[in-house]
Design an enzyme around this catalytic site. Structure first.
Site, short mmCIF file in Angstrom:
data_model
loop_
_atom_site.label_atom_id
_atom_site.label_comp_id
_atom_site.label_asym_id
_atom_site.label_seq_id
_atom_site.Cartn_x
_atom_site.Cartn_y
_atom_site.Cartn_z
N LYS A 1 0.86 -1.20 0.00
CA LYS A 1 0.00 0.00 0.00
C LYS A 1 0.89 1.24 0.00
O LYS A 1 1.78 1.37 0.85
CB LYS A 1 -0.86 -0.05 1.25
CG LYS A 1 -1.68 1.16 1.54
CD LYS A 1 -2.72 0.80 2.58
CE LYS A 1 -3.25 2.00 3.29
NZ LYS A 1 -4.38 1.66 4.17
C1 R5P Z 1 -2.94 4.23 8.75
O1 R5P Z 1 -1.82 3.99 9.07
C2 R5P Z 1 -3.85 3.19 8.40
O2 R5P Z 1 -3.10 2.09 7.97
C3 R5P Z 1 -4.90 3.48 7.37
O3 R5P Z 1 -5.42 2.25 7.02
C4 R5P Z 1 -4.42 4.19 6.16
O4 R5P Z 1 -3.86 5.41 6.50
C5 R5P Z 1 -5.53 4.35 5.10
O5 R5P Z 1 -6.48 5.17 5.51
P1 R5P Z 1 -6.70 6.62 4.88
O6 R5P Z 1 -7.28 6.40 3.52
O7 R5P Z 1 -7.61 7.29 5.83
O8 R5P Z 1 -5.34 7.27 4.79
#
Ligand code: R5P
Length: 293
Positions: free
Chosen positions: A203
């Site tokens: 990711k």
């Molecule tokens: C943060 O560390 C988390 O892993 C979240 O899953 C990630 O940031 C994704 O969420 P957002 O789209 O709110 O950034």
């Protein structure tokens, strides 16, 4: 009589039709074991090759984030529209209906809070518990360039090793420290290190300049993180571009659950990710659904 029976029996073997050996639909995942592939196919749609993951794991280091105060009320109604849920075991056990057909990506790193240095994580879930919860993947934060870079990378490789014993894939989440520049060069480095060391999918954030070089140089699928809440049209544009530039979908949180119309937004994101709808058309869909909300 005997001849006819022989012929029929021979026909049942379809001797003229060689057995097909199908390739696996996800980039770089062809050599994985059956269980790994089956779990990945619960996260990624085998028809489109992409996923819409709903990330609601923010509480593991920052407590009741805006939009996640009451997961039973704010998030459970969204579940039918996501392909996969990314969350902690605490929320899974306490609030997510057991009968959900959706795949689960379990946050397994942790040990820090927003009050201290975030990169100082360890593994916070035993592999046995991940198996017990029937998860489809485990997610680990990796802080390339961070204060605890080495430990976070080794958290990830340990997860890959443990997951491999049980057929559970690992998602490496590339975390960007406040002081680091979010550019293609950084994400190429971070994503490639995670893939080289065994992560099954990665990711990263989207960057306007050169994102296609991040996906091209990463041998396994990349899912795009959402980041801070931005206007819906901008979030849809970002998701669209990421997919057109090689991402295998999104793992979004705040841009969905902090929207005024989360279900409409989730449906619009799906249109961009799975149907290649343009951001403009997806935004129209969002607006129509929002009006009826
Ligand atoms: C943060 O560390 C988390 O892993 C979240 O899953 C990630 O940031 C994704 O969420 P957002 O789209 O709110 O950034």
């Amino acid at each position: 009589m005997a001849d006819t029976e022989d012929t029929k029996e021979t026909q049942r073997y379809y001797l003229d039709t060689p057995q097909k050996t199908e390739g696996f639909f996800l980039k770089g995942c062809g050599a994985l074991d059956w269980g790994m592939k089956n779990r990945l196919a619960r996260i990624f749609n085998p028809v489109t090759g992409r996923t819409v993951m709903l990330a609601i794991d923010h509480g593991y280091f920052q407590g009741p984030t805006s939009g996640l105060e009451r997961i039973d009320i704010q998030i459970v109604p969204l579940i039918p529209y996501a392909d996969s849920l990314m969350l902690t075991r605490g929320i899974l056990r306490s609030l997510i209906p057991e009968a959900t057909p959706k795949s689960v990506v379990l946050r397994v790193s942790g040990g820090t809070s927003i009050l201290k240095e975030l990169s100082d994580e360890g593994l916070a879930v035993d592999i046995e518990d991940a198996v017990r919860l029937n998860v489809s993947a485990m997610a680990v934060q990796v802080f390339i360039g961070g204060e605890h870079e080495r430990e976070s990378i080794l958290n990830m490789t340990r997860t890959v090793d443990l997951g491999t014993r049980f057929g559970i894939p690992t998602l490496a989440v590339t975390a960007v420290g406040k002081e680091m520049k979010r550019d293609a060069r950084y994400f190429r480095l971070a994503a490639r290190i995670c893939a080289e060391l065994g992560a099954h999918f990665i990711k990263t954030y989207y960057v306007e300049d050169g994102f296609e070089t991040v996906t091209a140089s990463c041998p396994v699928p990349i899912v795009m993180a959402g980041g801070k809440k931005i206007p819906e049209i901008d979030a849809l544009t970002m998701a669209y571009r990421a997919c057109q530039e090689g991402a295998a979908g999104v793992d979004m949180g705040r841009n969905i659950f902090q929207s005024e119309h989360p279900i409409a937004m989730l449906k619009a994101v799906r249109a961009v990710v799975h149907d290649n709808e343009t951001p403009e058309r997806a935004y129209l869909l969002y607006s129509e659904l929002a009006r009826k909300d």
